[in-house]
Design a protein around this motif. Structure first.
Motif, PDB file in Angstrom:
ATOM      1  N   ASP A  88       0.451  -5.244   4.133  1.00 21.99           N
ATOM      2  CA  ASP A  88       0.899  -3.919   4.562  1.00 21.99           C
ATOM      3  C   ASP A  88       0.312  -3.627   5.947  1.00 21.99           C
ATOM      4  OD1 ASP A  88       1.947  -1.272   2.655  1.00 21.99           O
ATOM      5  OD2 ASP A  88       1.150  -0.869   4.664  1.00 21.99           O
ATOM      6  N   ALA A  89       1.084  -2.934   6.762  1.00 17.53           N
ATOM      7  CA  ALA A  89       0.603  -2.575   8.105  1.00 17.53           C
ATOM      8  C   ALA A  89      -0.254  -1.316   8.060  1.00 17.53           C
ATOM      9  CB  ALA A  89       1.787  -2.359   9.038  1.00 17.53           C
ATOM     10  N   ASN A 141      13.248   7.226  -6.660  1.00 22.34           N
ATOM     11  CA  ASN A 141      12.085   7.017  -7.535  1.00 22.34           C
ATOM     12  C   ASN A 141      11.168   8.232  -7.501  1.00 22.34           C
ATOM     13  OD1 ASN A 141      11.133   3.538  -7.601  1.00 22.34           O
ATOM     14  ND2 ASN A 141      13.165   4.369  -7.363  1.00 22.34           N
ATOM     15  N   SER A 156      10.608   4.628   5.271  1.00 25.75           N
ATOM     16  CA  SER A 156      11.398   5.021   4.108  1.00 25.75           C
ATOM     17  C   SER A 156      11.866   6.471   4.071  1.00 25.75           C
ATOM     18  CB  SER A 156      10.579   4.741   2.841  1.00 25.75           C
ATOM     19  OG  SER A 156       9.476   5.631   2.767  1.00 25.75           O
ATOM     20  N   THR A 163       0.741   1.892   7.801  1.00 28.83           N
ATOM     21  CA  THR A 163       1.295   2.959   8.631  1.00 28.83           C
ATOM     22  C   THR A 163       0.863   4.284   8.005  1.00 28.83           C
ATOM     23  OG1 THR A 163       3.309   3.258   7.324  1.00 28.83           O
ATOM     24  CG2 THR A 163       3.352   1.529   9.034  1.00 28.83           C
ATOM     25  N   ALA A 171       0.829  -1.225   0.000  1.00 30.87           N
ATOM     26  CA  ALA A 171       0.000   0.000   0.000  1.00 30.87           C
ATOM     27  C   ALA A 171       0.856   1.264   0.000  1.00 30.87           C
ATOM     28  CB  ALA A 171      -0.937  -0.007   1.210  1.00 30.87           C
ATOM     29  N   GLY A 172       2.154   1.098  -0.165  1.00 34.63           N
ATOM     30  CA  GLY A 172       3.059   2.250  -0.246  1.00 34.63           C
ATOM     31  C   GLY A 172       3.308   2.629  -1.701  1.00 34.63           C
ATOM     32  N   PHE A 173       4.184   3.588  -1.892  1.00 33.04           N
ATOM     33  CA  PHE A 173       4.445   4.152  -3.225  1.00 33.04           C
ATOM     34  C   PHE A 173       4.935   3.086  -4.232  1.00 33.04           C
ATOM     35  CE2 PHE A 173       8.139   6.499  -5.427  1.00 33.04           C
ATOM     36  CZ  PHE A 173       7.419   6.732  -6.588  1.00 33.04           C
ATOM     37  N   ILE A 174       6.082   2.513  -3.985  1.00 33.49           N
ATOM     38  CA  ILE A 174       6.647   1.613  -5.002  1.00 33.49           C
ATOM     39  C   ILE A 174       5.944   0.255  -4.968  1.00 33.49           C
ATOM     40  CG2 ILE A 174       8.766   0.707  -6.035  1.00 33.49           C
ATOM     41  CD1 ILE A 174      10.338   2.765  -4.409  1.00 33.49           C
ATOM     42  N   ASP A 222       1.587  -6.513  10.177  1.00 29.48           N
ATOM     43  CA  ASP A 222       2.872  -5.860  10.421  1.00 29.48           C
ATOM     44  C   ASP A 222       3.972  -6.903  10.222  1.00 29.48           C
ATOM     45  OD1 ASP A 222       5.177  -4.790  11.762  1.00 29.48           O
ATOM     46  OD2 ASP A 222       3.846  -3.436  12.864  1.00 29.48           O
ATOM     47  N   ILE A 223       4.999  -6.565   9.447  1.00 28.13           N
ATOM     48  CA  ILE A 223       6.036  -7.578   9.186  1.00 28.13           C
ATOM     49  C   ILE A 223       6.855  -7.918  10.433  1.00 28.13           C
ATOM     50  CG2 ILE A 223       6.269  -7.184   6.684  1.00 28.13           C
ATOM     51  CD1 ILE A 223       8.915  -5.633   7.351  1.00 28.13           C
ATOM     52  N   GLY A 226       1.122   4.105   4.290  1.00 26.96           N
ATOM     53  CA  GLY A 226       0.348   3.128   3.524  1.00 26.96           C
ATOM     54  C   GLY A 226      -1.076   3.620   3.338  1.00 26.96           C
ATOM     55  N   TYR A 281      18.136   5.773   8.640  1.00 21.89           N
ATOM     56  CA  TYR A 281      17.402   5.052   7.589  1.00 21.89           C
ATOM     57  C   TYR A 281      18.355   4.171   6.782  1.00 21.89           C
ATOM     58  CZ  TYR A 281      15.500   4.238   2.922  1.00 21.89           C
ATOM     59  OH  TYR A 281      15.126   3.646   1.735  1.00 21.89           O
ATOM     60  N   LYS A 308      18.601   0.050   6.409  1.00 21.40           N
ATOM     61  CA  LYS A 308      18.463  -0.666   5.132  1.00 21.40           C
ATOM     62  C   LYS A 308      19.716  -1.510   4.875  1.00 21.40           C
ATOM     63  CE  LYS A 308      15.611  -0.470   2.404  1.00 21.40           C
ATOM     64  NZ  LYS A 308      14.366  -1.281   2.239  1.00 21.40           N
ATOM     65  N   SER A 317      16.195  -2.886  -1.732  1.00 22.73           N
ATOM     66  CA  SER A 317      17.079  -2.007  -0.972  1.00 22.73           C
ATOM     67  C   SER A 317      17.264  -0.683  -1.720  1.00 22.73           C
ATOM     68  CB  SER A 317      18.405  -2.714  -0.712  1.00 22.73           C
ATOM     69  OG  SER A 317      19.229  -1.915   0.094  1.00 22.73           O
ATOM     70  N   PHE A 359       9.032  -4.871   0.070  1.00 27.10           N
ATOM     71  CA  PHE A 359       9.105  -3.404  -0.038  1.00 27.10           C
ATOM     72  C   PHE A 359       8.844  -2.749   1.313  1.00 27.10           C
ATOM     73  CE2 PHE A 359       7.724  -4.605  -4.328  1.00 27.10           C
ATOM     74  CZ  PHE A 359       8.453  -3.760  -5.154  1.00 27.10           C
TER      75      PHE A 359
HETATM   76  P1  NAD Z   1       6.684   4.103   1.336  1.00 29.14           P
HETATM   77  O1  NAD Z   1       7.015   4.695   2.650  1.00 29.14           O
HETATM   78  O2  NAD Z   1       5.855   4.858   0.365  1.00 29.14           O
HETATM   79  O3  NAD Z   1       5.921   2.701   1.578  1.00 29.14           O
HETATM   80  C1  NAD Z   1       6.294   1.793   2.572  1.00 29.14           C
HETATM   81  C2  NAD Z   1       5.105   0.889   2.849  1.00 29.14           C
HETATM   82  O4  NAD Z   1       5.503  -0.065   3.853  1.00 29.14           O
HETATM   83  C3  NAD Z   1       3.878   1.623   3.402  1.00 29.14           C
HETATM   84  O5  NAD Z   1       2.709   1.209   2.715  1.00 29.14           O
HETATM   85  C4  NAD Z   1       3.818   1.205   4.858  1.00 29.14           C
HETATM   86  O6  NAD Z   1       2.504   1.151   5.378  1.00 29.14           O
HETATM   87  C5  NAD Z   1       4.459  -0.165   4.808  1.00 29.14           C
HETATM   88  N1  NAD Z   1       5.048  -0.547   6.101  1.00 29.14           N
HETATM   89  C6  NAD Z   1       5.833   0.210   6.898  1.00 29.14           C
HETATM   90  N2  NAD Z   1       6.130  -0.489   8.026  1.00 29.14           N
HETATM   91  C7  NAD Z   1       5.543  -1.696   7.889  1.00 29.14           C
HETATM   92  C8  NAD Z   1       5.497  -2.852   8.709  1.00 29.14           C
HETATM   93  N3  NAD Z   1       6.115  -2.882   9.908  1.00 29.14           N
HETATM   94  N4  NAD Z   1       4.822  -3.936   8.282  1.00 29.14           N
HETATM   95  C9  NAD Z   1       4.171  -3.906   7.069  1.00 29.14           C
HETATM   96  N5  NAD Z   1       4.153  -2.836   6.275  1.00 29.14           N
HETATM   97  C10 NAD Z   1       4.843  -1.747   6.680  1.00 29.14           C
HETATM   98  O7  NAD Z   1       8.078   3.676   0.704  1.00 29.14           O
HETATM   99  P2  NAD Z   1       8.499   3.499  -0.825  1.00 29.14           P
HETATM  100  O8  NAD Z   1       9.089   4.747  -1.296  1.00 29.14           O
HETATM  101  O9  NAD Z   1       7.397   2.847  -1.560  1.00 29.14           O
HETATM  102  O10 NAD Z   1       9.700   2.457  -0.643  1.00 29.14           O
HETATM  103  C11 NAD Z   1       9.477   1.060  -0.741  1.00 29.14           C
HETATM  104  C12 NAD Z   1      10.797   0.344  -0.577  1.00 29.14           C
HETATM  105  O11 NAD Z   1      11.694   0.762  -1.588  1.00 29.14           O
HETATM  106  C13 NAD Z   1      11.483   0.629   0.751  1.00 29.14           C
HETATM  107  O12 NAD Z   1      12.068  -0.572   1.206  1.00 29.14           O
HETATM  108  C14 NAD Z   1      12.540   1.656   0.409  1.00 29.14           C
HETATM  109  O13 NAD Z   1      13.634   1.552   1.275  1.00 29.14           O
HETATM  110  C15 NAD Z   1      12.908   1.235  -0.993  1.00 29.14           C
HETATM  111  N6  NAD Z   1      13.425   2.290  -1.883  1.00 29.14           N
HETATM  112  C16 NAD Z   1      12.734   3.456  -2.065  1.00 29.14           C
HETATM  113  C17 NAD Z   1      13.204   4.407  -2.957  1.00 29.14           C
HETATM  114  C18 NAD Z   1      12.469   5.700  -3.196  1.00 29.14           C
HETATM  115  O14 NAD Z   1      12.981   6.576  -3.899  1.00 29.14           O
HETATM  116  N7  NAD Z   1      11.254   5.887  -2.689  1.00 29.14           N
HETATM  117  C19 NAD Z   1      14.386   4.182  -3.641  1.00 29.14           C
HETATM  118  C20 NAD Z   1      15.077   2.984  -3.443  1.00 29.14           C
HETATM  119  C21 NAD Z   1      14.568   2.049  -2.564  1.00 29.14           C
END
Ligand code: NAD
Ligand code: TDX
Length: 339
Positions: free
Chosen positions: A33-34, A183, A85, A36, A9-12, A59-60, A39, A153, A157, A124, A81
């Motif tokens: 997804d938790a 991203n 973040s 948070t 439910a997060g971005f990527i 929650d993971i 999400g 952070y 990671k 990662s 994912f």
């Molecule tokens: P984001 O913060 O948009 O999404 C993270 C998601 O993880 C959320 O939906 C949140 O609810 C969920 N989450 C958080 N804690 C949790 C838990 N304990 N249990 C279950 N779900 C949980 O982040 P994003 O930008 O989508 O990044 C996703 C992944 O990609 C991350 O691992 C981040 O480190 C990695 N990443 C991000 C980027 C970037 O530019 N955004 C670049 C490289 C890598």
């Protein structure tokens, strides 16, 4: 194939769910997804209408909950994912970063081992390599660049990467790791540079640029990241790390000016604020390995990707409007109030 996508439910994660449902319509995806602050189930609204997609709120770090999902479903691939973040939040309060990013990863690794999942992928970041100097454009991060982290952070990671590699070596655990650059694209939470600047521009609010705005990031359109992960989980070599990035380095101030110009606003909105503590100067990925081994290249040029992204934020004000008017206002005030 049945995939578990954590952080769906997060971005990527959400962009990846949509990418997979379209690219592999016969695959079944469980999104976990938790939910948070980052999400948002609304993001998965269209996916939830697809009979091949199912959502589980968990929650993971909750071992029992995670085990029961693995017990119920026989996953072929796990893609992790789920993470805290945002670098700025990790500077304010590191503890949750260690809990989710390190201990949560451990719970997933243990469940994948226990239920004999044949493939695990850890999402990662390039931030595990630390930063590069601004005056050495010849230097890029390769998979051999030593881990050298700057923020809580990135340290969390990097720790999860090391844990994945320890499980590989010790237990013969079948994993891959990808390290991607910054991203951008639809559904990115408005705390991050590009959506924050779009949202503030549209509200004619000051645009808070850290330091002098000369830090460099290597921007990749989110669908290109998804495409790379899809290739790695299906064709990548077990035990390997793959860097992902599209040679698209830009200073923060150039990004901000580009957004201002696209939205026809004034540069007088730019406000230079106190720099981020430990602020990484420059990230730049060398993607030679994934290009040579898996034939990956980015498809979306920055000029096109940023236009799609800005249009998406213009056309989906409800999605981010709800966020910036809710709990987020407290975060914004704390982070930027007297910066
Ligand atoms: P984001 O913060 O948009 O999404 C993270 C998601 O993880 C959320 O939906 C949140 O609810 C969920 N989450 C958080 N804690 C949790 C838990 N304990 N249990 C279950 N779900 C949980 O982040 P994003 O930008 O989508 O990044 C996703 C992944 O990609 C991350 O691992 C981040 O480190 C990695 N990443 C991000 C980027 C970037 O530019 N955004 C670049 C490289 C890598
Ligand atoms: O208000 C701001 N002003 C500003 O100048 C914000 C939010 C950011 N910045 C700067 C800091 C960075 O140099 O913009 C750059 C990008 O900042 P973020 O969007 O916070 O991203 P970054 O710190 O580079 O980390 C991102 O890329 C790697 C993601 O958030 C991570 O999850 C990913 O691992």
């Amino acid at each position: 194939m049945k995939l578990l996508v954590t952080g769906a439910a997060g971005f990527i994660g959400a962009n990846f769910v949509y990418y997979e449902l379209e690219k592999h319509p016969d695959d079944v995806i469980v999104g976990l997804d938790a939910l948070t602050y980052a999400g948002n189930l609304e993001t998965l609204e269209a996916a939830l209408k697809n009979p091949n997609f199912k959502f589980v709120k968990a929650d993971i770090t909750d071992r029992d909950a995670v085990d029961s999902v693995f017990e119920d479903e026989q996953f072929d691939i796990v893609v992790n994912f789920a993470a805290e973040s945002h670098v700025d939040r990790s500077i304010e309060d590191p503890a949750i970063f260690l809990r989710t990013n390190i201990l949560g990863t451990q719970v997933l690794l243990d469940a994948a081992r226990k239920y004999k999942v044949p493939r695990y992928h850890q999402v990662s970041t390039d931030e595990v390599y630390g930063d590069l100097p601004l005056n050495r454009p010849d230097l890029l991060f390769t998979e051999q660049t030593p881990i050298h982290t700057s923020s809580p952070y990135s340290a969390s990671k990097a720790s999860s990467d090391l844990l994945v590699q320890a499980y590989q070596r010790t237990f013969g655990f079948p994993a891959t790791i990808s390290r991607c650059s910054n991203n951008y694209g639809p559904y990115q939470f408005p705390e991050k540079l590009i959506p924050l600047m779009i949202a503030n521009c549209l509200a004619d609010k000051p645009l808070p640029v850290y330091g002098e705005g000369l830090n460099v990031r290597d921007w990749l359109y989110v669908a290109d990241h998804c495409k790379a992960i899809d290739l790695i989980i299906r064709e990548g070599r077990v035990g390997e790390v793959y860097n992902i990035g599209g040679h698209n380095e830009m200073t923060n101030i150039d990004i901000v000016k580009l957004i201002i110009s696209a939205l026809d606003k004034s540069e007088s909105l730019i406000t230079y604020v106190t720099d981020r503590k430990g602020h990484d100067l420059r990230y730049a990925i060398d993607p030679t390995k994934i290009t040579n081994e898996l034939g990956w290249t980015p498809e979306t040029m920055f000029a096109d990707g940023i236009k799609i992204t800005i249009d998406w934020y213009l056309n989906n004000r409800d999605w981010w409007g709800n966020i910036v008017s809710g709990e987020y206002t407290k975060y914004y005030e704390k982070m930027y109030g007297d910066r």
